[in-house]
Design a protein around this motif. Structure first.
Motif, mmCIF file in Angstrom:
data_model
loop_
_atom_site.group_PDB
_atom_site.id
_atom_site.type_symbol
_atom_site.label_atom_id
_atom_site.label_comp_id
_atom_site.label_asym_id
_atom_site.label_seq_id
_atom_site.Cartn_x
_atom_site.Cartn_y
_atom_site.Cartn_z
ATOM 1 N N GLY A 1 14.722 -16.382 11.584
ATOM 2 C CA GLY A 1 13.414 -16.733 12.120
ATOM 3 C C GLY A 1 13.229 -16.311 13.571
ATOM 4 N N ALA A 2 14.243 -15.669 14.166
ATOM 5 C CA ALA A 2 14.179 -15.291 15.578
ATOM 6 C C ALA A 2 13.199 -14.156 15.851
ATOM 7 C CB ALA A 2 15.571 -14.904 16.082
ATOM 8 N N PHE A 3 12.857 -13.364 14.846
ATOM 9 C CA PHE A 3 11.944 -12.246 15.057
ATOM 10 C C PHE A 3 11.166 -11.969 13.790
ATOM 11 C CE2 PHE A 3 10.891 -7.765 14.507
ATOM 12 C CZ PHE A 3 10.111 -7.544 15.630
ATOM 13 N N GLN A 4 9.887 -11.623 13.974
ATOM 14 C CA GLN A 4 9.039 -11.157 12.886
ATOM 15 C C GLN A 4 8.081 -10.147 13.492
ATOM 16 O OE1 GLN A 4 7.349 -14.174 10.317
ATOM 17 N NE2 GLN A 4 5.414 -13.061 10.258
ATOM 18 N N GLY A 5 7.881 -9.024 12.814
ATOM 19 C CA GLY A 5 6.976 -8.024 13.359
ATOM 20 C C GLY A 5 6.342 -7.169 12.287
ATOM 21 N N LYS A 6 5.284 -6.495 12.690
ATOM 22 C CA LYS A 6 4.562 -5.609 11.782
ATOM 23 C C LYS A 6 5.036 -4.180 11.998
ATOM 24 C CE LYS A 6 0.547 -8.526 11.623
ATOM 25 N NZ LYS A 6 -0.875 -8.623 11.513
ATOM 26 N N TYR A 7 5.026 -3.413 10.929
ATOM 27 C CA TYR A 7 5.342 -1.988 11.028
ATOM 28 C C TYR A 7 4.486 -1.202 10.066
ATOM 29 C CZ TYR A 7 8.464 -2.059 6.865
ATOM 30 O OH TYR A 7 8.997 -2.135 5.600
ATOM 31 N N SER A 8 4.365 0.103 10.363
ATOM 32 C CA SER A 8 3.504 0.967 9.559
ATOM 33 C C SER A 8 3.981 2.402 9.721
ATOM 34 C CB SER A 8 2.051 0.858 10.039
ATOM 35 O OG SER A 8 1.945 1.390 11.359
ATOM 36 N N PHE A 9 3.326 3.310 9.023
ATOM 37 C CA PHE A 9 3.616 4.736 9.215
ATOM 38 C C PHE A 9 3.407 5.105 10.678
ATOM 39 C CE2 PHE A 9 2.619 9.234 9.345
ATOM 40 C CZ PHE A 9 3.570 9.785 8.501
ATOM 41 N N GLY B 1 0.799 -1.214 0.000
ATOM 42 C CA GLY B 1 0.000 0.000 0.000
ATOM 43 C C GLY B 1 0.835 1.268 0.000
ATOM 44 N N THR B 2 0.143 2.368 0.230
ATOM 45 C CA THR B 2 0.793 3.671 0.224
ATOM 46 C C THR B 2 1.522 3.901 1.540
ATOM 47 O OG1 THR B 2 -1.151 4.765 1.139
ATOM 48 C CG2 THR B 2 -1.015 4.622 -1.276
ATOM 49 N N LEU B 3 2.302 4.959 1.604
ATOM 50 C CA LEU B 3 3.086 5.230 2.799
ATOM 51 C C LEU B 3 2.216 5.361 4.048
ATOM 52 C CD1 LEU B 3 5.737 5.910 4.252
ATOM 53 C CD2 LEU B 3 5.329 8.298 3.641
ATOM 54 N N LYS B 4 1.221 6.224 4.007
ATOM 55 C CA LYS B 4 0.425 6.491 5.216
ATOM 56 C C LYS B 4 -0.645 5.442 5.484
ATOM 57 C CE LYS B 4 1.288 11.275 6.047
ATOM 58 N NZ LYS B 4 0.780 12.553 6.457
ATOM 59 N N GLU B 5 -1.233 4.867 4.466
ATOM 60 C CA GLU B 5 -2.312 3.898 4.670
ATOM 61 C C GLU B 5 -1.817 2.464 4.661
ATOM 62 O OE1 GLU B 5 -2.647 6.463 2.364
ATOM 63 O OE2 GLU B 5 -3.742 7.663 3.831
ATOM 64 N N GLY B 6 -0.626 2.220 4.149
ATOM 65 C CA GLY B 6 -0.119 0.862 4.017
ATOM 66 C C GLY B 6 0.454 0.314 5.306
#
Length: 145
Positions: free
Chosen positions: A28-36, A14-19
């Motif tokens: 495999g030691a870490f997985q995470g979500k990120y966003s604007f 998606g876009t910068l602000k909405e994605g």
């Protein structure tokens, strides 16, 4: 190369602000979500600067422990936090400084010696060398052994 390349992946949708995106370490030691929101607005989740801080704190703690060991000390622990400062400048966003705060439990060392070893690790840990363009501030102290 003596060591295999360390890997990580990031996928953005998606876009910068909405994605949003996910980041994962190759191990495999870490997985995470990120966003604007997680990067610029303090929303829950991770961000590139936090991950950079974890790498820097981890590298610094290892380098400091190694140097103390080479000098004949037996560190019980070295705990380091890294505060990565992301600021908006005229030219755009930039990491303007990193503040390392380290506390060691090291029997038989003076505070002055510990600080000297910490200053050396600040300059010479592998991640610090890669981040040479960023100002690094250090606060080092001993905890009772």
């Amino acid at each position: 190369d003596l060591m295999p390349a360390r890997t990580a992946t990031a996928k953005w949708q998606g876009t910068l602000k909405e994605g949003n995106g996910t980041v994962a370490l190759g191990s495999g030691a870490f997985q995470g979500k990120y966003s604007f929101g997680t990067r610029f607005e303090g929303a829950p989740g991770t961000n590139p600067e936090e991950l950079l801080g974890a790498a820097h704190a981890g590298c610094f703690s290892m380098a400091l422990s190694a140097a103390l060991g080479r000098a004949g000390f037996q560190p019980q622990s070295v705990e380091t936090s890294a505060a990565v400062h992301l600021d908006k400048l005229e030219s755009g966003f930039a990491i303007t400084r990193i503040v390392l705060t380290t506390r060691g439990v090291v029997p038989g060392i003076s505070e002055e010696e510990f600080v000297r070893f910490a200053e050396d690790a600040k300059k010479n840990c592998i991640i610090a060398k890669a981040l040479a363009s960023v100002a690094v501030e250090l606060h080092a102290s001993l905890a009772p052994a």
